[in-house]
Design a protein around this motif. Structure first.
Motif, PDB file in Angstrom:
ATOM      1  N   ILE A  74       0.836  -1.201   0.000  1.00  0.00           N
ATOM      2  CA  ILE A  74       0.000   0.000   0.000  1.00  0.00           C
ATOM      3  C   ILE A  74       0.872   1.253   0.000  1.00  0.00           C
ATOM      4  N   ALA A  75       1.922   1.274   0.822  1.00  0.00           N
ATOM      5  CA  ALA A  75       2.820   2.431   0.877  1.00  0.00           C
ATOM      6  C   ALA A  75       3.484   2.664  -0.476  1.00  0.00           C
ATOM      7  N   THR A  76       3.859   1.604  -1.155  1.00  0.00           N
ATOM      8  CA  THR A  76       4.483   1.718  -2.472  1.00  0.00           C
ATOM      9  C   THR A  76       3.504   2.337  -3.477  1.00  0.00           C
ATOM     10  N   GLU A  77       2.236   1.937  -3.403  1.00  0.00           N
ATOM     11  CA  GLU A  77       1.227   2.486  -4.309  1.00  0.00           C
ATOM     12  C   GLU A  77       0.905   3.947  -3.990  1.00  0.00           C
ATOM     13  N   LEU A  78       0.948   4.327  -2.704  1.00  0.00           N
ATOM     14  CA  LEU A  78       0.644   5.702  -2.313  1.00  0.00           C
ATOM     15  C   LEU A  78       1.833   6.641  -2.527  1.00  0.00           C
ATOM     16  N   GLY A  79       3.029   6.110  -2.579  1.00  0.00           N
ATOM     17  CA  GLY A  79       4.247   6.918  -2.694  1.00  0.00           C
ATOM     18  C   GLY A  79       4.227   7.980  -3.771  1.00  0.00           C
ATOM     19  N   SER A 115       1.891   9.607  -5.043  1.00  0.00           N
ATOM     20  CA  SER A 115       0.897  10.654  -4.779  1.00  0.00           C
ATOM     21  C   SER A 115       1.300  11.550  -3.617  1.00  0.00           C
ATOM     22  N   SER A 116       2.364  11.206  -2.936  1.00  0.00           N
ATOM     23  CA  SER A 116       2.792  11.941  -1.746  1.00  0.00           C
ATOM     24  C   SER A 116       4.055  12.748  -2.043  1.00  0.00           C
ATOM     25  N   VAL A 143       6.289   7.801   2.504  1.00  0.00           N
ATOM     26  CA  VAL A 143       5.184   7.161   3.215  1.00  0.00           C
ATOM     27  C   VAL A 143       5.798   6.310   4.328  1.00  0.00           C
ATOM     28  N   VAL A 164      -4.601   3.582   7.432  1.00  0.00           N
ATOM     29  CA  VAL A 164      -3.942   4.621   6.640  1.00  0.00           C
ATOM     30  C   VAL A 164      -4.409   5.961   7.184  1.00  0.00           C
ATOM     31  N   VAL A 182      -3.937  10.182   6.709  1.00  0.00           N
ATOM     32  CA  VAL A 182      -3.466  11.247   5.822  1.00  0.00           C
ATOM     33  C   VAL A 182      -3.689  12.568   6.531  1.00  0.00           C
TER      34      VAL A 182
END
Length: 63
Positions: A12-17, A19-20, A24, A44, A46
């Motif tokens: 999940i962190a890899t997928e959100l990275g 966008s941040s 993450v 999660v 934010v």
């Protein structure tokens, strides 16, 4: 945060990275909270990195 789900948390962190604007962070849920949720829990959160007070909270309080 996770408890017993580091692989999924990393995915999940890899997928959100992308966008941040910041890294993450992955943390393990403290055992006292994990006792209420069980193994495999994920969360999660934010939030702004440097939150600013609301404009109306800058007014003096009271007379």
């Amino acid at each position: 945060m996770h408890f017993g789900a580091v692989e999924l948390a990393t995915e999940i962190a890899t997928e959100l990275g992308p966008s941040s604007g910041q890294p993450v962070v992955i943390e393990s849920l403290p055992a006292v909270l994990a006792a209420h949720t069980g193994m495999g829990v994920l969360a999660v959160s934010v939030a702004p990195l440097d939150p600013q007070p609301a404009a109306d909270s800058l007014e003096p309080a009271g007379p």
